[in-house]
Write a protein that holds these residues in place. Structure first.
Motif, short mmCIF file in Angstrom:
data_model
loop_
_atom_site.label_atom_id
_atom_site.label_comp_id
_atom_site.label_asym_id
_atom_site.label_seq_id
_atom_site.Cartn_x
_atom_site.Cartn_y
_atom_site.Cartn_z
N LEU B 76 6.93 -10.88 141.89
CA LEU B 76 7.17 -9.99 140.77
C LEU B 76 8.35 -10.31 139.99
CD1 LEU B 76 6.87 -6.97 139.54
CD2 LEU B 76 8.54 -6.25 141.36
N ASN B 77 8.49 -10.28 138.72
CA ASN B 77 9.73 -10.53 138.03
C ASN B 77 10.22 -9.38 137.08
OD1 ASN B 77 9.69 -13.85 138.15
ND2 ASN B 77 7.64 -13.45 137.75
N VAL B 78 11.50 -9.17 137.11
CA VAL B 78 11.85 -8.08 136.14
C VAL B 78 13.07 -9.10 135.37
CG1 VAL B 78 13.12 -6.02 136.13
CG2 VAL B 78 11.78 -6.63 138.13
N ASN B 79 12.99 -8.79 134.07
CA ASN B 79 13.94 -9.32 132.96
C ASN B 79 14.78 -8.25 132.50
OD1 ASN B 79 12.35 -11.92 132.89
ND2 ASN B 79 11.04 -11.00 131.93
N ALA B 80 15.66 -8.81 131.96
CA ALA B 80 16.60 -7.64 131.13
C ALA B 80 17.10 -6.69 132.33
CB ALA B 80 16.37 -7.40 129.87
N LEU B 81 17.68 -6.83 133.36
CA LEU B 81 17.83 -5.92 134.47
C LEU B 81 18.82 -4.87 133.89
CD1 LEU B 81 18.34 -8.00 137.61
CD2 LEU B 81 16.46 -6.31 137.27
N LEU B 82 18.32 -3.54 134.18
CA LEU B 82 19.14 -2.45 133.91
C LEU B 82 19.54 -1.83 135.26
CD1 LEU B 82 16.63 -0.56 131.52
CD2 LEU B 82 18.74 -1.95 130.83
N LEU B 83 20.79 -1.04 135.13
CA LEU B 83 21.30 -0.31 136.39
C LEU B 83 20.18 0.40 137.31
CD1 LEU B 83 24.72 0.93 135.09
CD2 LEU B 83 24.24 -1.12 136.36
N GLY B 84 19.33 1.23 136.28
CA GLY B 84 18.03 2.15 136.82
C GLY B 84 17.19 1.18 137.67
N ASP B 85 17.14 0.11 137.41
CA ASP B 85 16.24 -0.96 138.52
C ASP B 85 16.74 -1.21 139.67
OD1 ASP B 85 15.93 -3.39 135.51
OD2 ASP B 85 14.63 -1.15 136.07
N SER B 86 17.75 -0.61 139.97
CA SER B 86 18.22 -0.64 141.47
C SER B 86 17.33 0.10 142.33
CB SER B 86 19.74 -0.16 141.52
OG SER B 86 20.58 -0.93 140.93
#
Lengths: 114, 112
Positions: B76-86
């Motif tokens: 699983l890849n997540v780009n351009a991480l945001l605080l809400g991805d925690s």
């Protein structure tokens, strides 16, 4: 769209009590329903899987029933112990649309105190 | 037999960075699903893969992507991480798409 509700949201009981946790769902066309246990910060541990053709499943002190017509499943825990303290989640896998993606409830947080 | 294994177990990233999470299913299981769980909520569906093809996608932005390899493991890849991805990211494997799930222990992602 399938919606799953778990009641109560939280439960605190003394050791030894028999418990009933409830899971209700809006679309009765389900494929199966699975109960899980989750300890804080950990993954989910499968407890019982009930297929749509079954009425109940049992494992040790746990018994889960399924009533599709009323959109309900019940997890019964006999003679509760402090080690049963965890969050219990139900996941309903719908038969509609062919996606078989389960929908989870928000869980019931259980504390069993000595 | 080994259960579902996820790596890493914990991860701290900075906003804007990219992250890759890995999952190895139970031997013989051909379906892998990814879930995001934030504190106090049930797991939210992100992706399902079966036989190396995407079979379902949840309501997540295009910053989230995944793939399944010939040995049925998945990333699983997540780009351009945001605080809400925690969140706690969970991987579940099953024999086929309709079978019961077995979950891994999860990856705790913290975005600062």
């Amino acid at each position: 769209k399938q919606e799953v509700t778990q009641i109560p949201a939280a439960l605190s009981v003394p050791e030894g009590e028999n418990l009933v946790l409830n899971c209700s769902f809006t679309d009765s066309a389900i494929y199966n329903l699975q109960w899980f246990r989750q300890d804080p910060g950990k993954g989910l541990t499968s407890l019982l899987l009930i297929q749509s053709s079954q009425r109940e499943q049992t494992s040790g002190r746990l018994n889960a029933s399924l009533d599709k017509s009323s959109g309900r499943s019940t997890l019964y825990i006999a003679a509760s112990q402090p080690g049963d303290s965890a969050t219990y989640l139900c996941a309903v896998r719908s038969a509609s649309g062919g996606s078989y993606i389960p929908t989870f409830g928000r869980g019931t947080s259980l504390i069993v105190h000595p | 037999d080994a259960g579902v294994t996820q790596s890493p177990t914990h991860l701290i990233k900075t906003r804007g960075q990219q992250v890759t999470l890995r999952c190895s299913p139970i031997s013989g299981h051909k379906s892998v699903s990814w879930y995001q769980q934030v504190l106090g909520q049930g797991p939210q569906f992100i992706f399902q893969y079966y036989e190396k093809e995407e079979r379902g996608r949840g309501n997540f932005p295009d910053r989230f992507s995944a793939r399944q390899f010939p040995n049925y493991s998945s990333e699983l890849n997540v780009n351009a991480l945001l605080l809400g991805d925690s969140a706690l990211y969970l991987c579940a494997s099953s024999w086929d798409r309709a079978d019961g799930y077995t979950f891994g222990s999860g990856t705790r992602l913290t975005v600062v």
